[in-house]
Design a protein around this motif. Structure first.
Motif: not given
Length: 358
Positions: A34-52
């Motif tokens: 796992t070389t990288g990751a970031s999270g973005n809040q997409t709804a209340a109480g919910q986060v979508t994580v993008s990773a490489t």
């Protein structure tokens, strides 16, 4: 003279756990990093994580990802829900999606009960995401009251789509929406005029069929007053591609892909055929990309083949290709959806996930 025993492949050089000569397989002992990751809040109480992620041994299997709210035992999709307001720690691990679905200790003839080396990164990345009270769909602040004391209904969250934000395409078959009202209330909800269960707060919509979805929510207050102008959102669920739609294709489990899997083939000319559609203006392909993936083509009915190159230096599991825009002239397409493997690179494959045809 004793019969010779086939030599087991050395696990250190193994890059695929698919059966080989004489049924001998090996355990791929080098999962992706796992070389990288970031999270973005997409709804209340919910986060979508993008990773490489990346392989250190030249493996070309597609890379998927699993996420976990730190402090819990469950690993699952990288859309993490039911988070509290404030700082939340999320762990992300890359996994070899092709090998992850297999239980391969090593050489089936020689290894017996030797445990399998896991096909996921044993040193996951950890990120901290600040979750606010509002969501990516506009927040959870209740709307103002409606006329005559009736409640007012608000829908937030739901699918996001930069290409058609007014009628977004969902990249999951189980989209999450949030319901709030101007006062304490219960809710009447329906999808395409069919009643579905719902409640205030986060709701996961399930059992959605491919095509356009119209979700309607109506708040009802404690006195029985109801919202005369229910809230509505419209979105689209793609057609999931499965191996039984053609010959020479196999299913690959992949957390984070549409419906949790995609299909692949190593046979040039292999075709998938999906059910009939009518009046189609817009066509998209949802597919993984990577350095060892080939080329496919899609058509509807007797229309032109639309070609897609899946090769990419960087492996990604969920890429949307717009093949025909929603404003692509007046001519509509009708007929069966066909997906054809045009070119399979040496040692590689073609992989596809889902189709948008509307």
């Amino acid at each position: 003279m004793a019969a010779s025993i086939p030599t087991a492949q050395a696990s250190a050089s193994c890059k695929s756990e698919q059966p080989g000569l004489l049924g001998i397989t090996c355990d791929d002992e080098k999962p992706p990093n796992t070389t990288g990751a970031s999270g973005n809040q997409t709804a209340a109480g919910q986060v979508t994580v993008s990773a490489t992620g990346t392989y250190s041994d030249g493996d070309t299997d597609p890379i998927g990802f699993q996420c976990q709210l730190v402090g819990t035992a469950a690993w699952g999709p990288c859309t993490v829900s039911n988070l509290t307001v404030g700082a939340n720690q999320i762990a992300i691990r890359a996994l070899d999606t092709a090998d992850f679905a297999l239980n391969t200790p090593c050489d089936d003839l020689l290894c017996g009960s030797t445990p399998e080396v896991p096909d996921y990164d044993a040193t996951p990345a950890v990120i901290t995401v600040q979750v606010t009270g509002g969501g990516g769909g506009g927040g959870t602040t209740p709307p103002p009251p409606g006329p005559g004391g009736a409640p007012e209904t608000q829908i937030t969250g739901g699918p996001n789509d930069r290409l058609t934000p007014g009628q977004p395409v969902s990249l999951t078959r189980r989209p999450t929406i949030e319901l709030t009202a101007s006062e304490p209330a219960t809710y009447n909800c329906a999808v395409n005029a069919k009643k579905v269960p719902c409640r205030g707060g986060l709701n996961v919509l399930k059992g959605l069929k491919p095509g356009t979805q119209v979700f309607v929510a109506q708040a009802v207050d404690r006195d029985g007053n109801f919202d005369a102008t229910p809230a509505t959102i419209t979105f689209y669920i793609p057609y999931n591609l499965t191996p039984h739609q053609g010959k020479g294709w196999k299913k690959v489990k992949s957390h984070g892909s549409f419906a949790g899997d995609f299909v692949s083939t190593t046979h040039t000319g292999a075709v998938l055929t999906v059910g009939e559609v009518t009046g189609v203006h817009e066509v998209r392909l949802i597919a993984p990309v990577g350095p060892n993936l080939g080329k496919v083509a899609i058509r509807i009915g007797n229309g032109k083949w639309m070609k897609v190159h899946l090769r990419s230096k960087k492996a990604r599991r969920l890429v949307v290709f717009e093949l025909r825009g929603s404003r692509a002239g007046a001519r509509q397409l009708s007929g069966a959806i066909q997906v054809k493997a045009l070119k399979v690179p040496a040692g590689g494959a073609v992989a596809v996930d889902a189709i948008v045809a509307r």
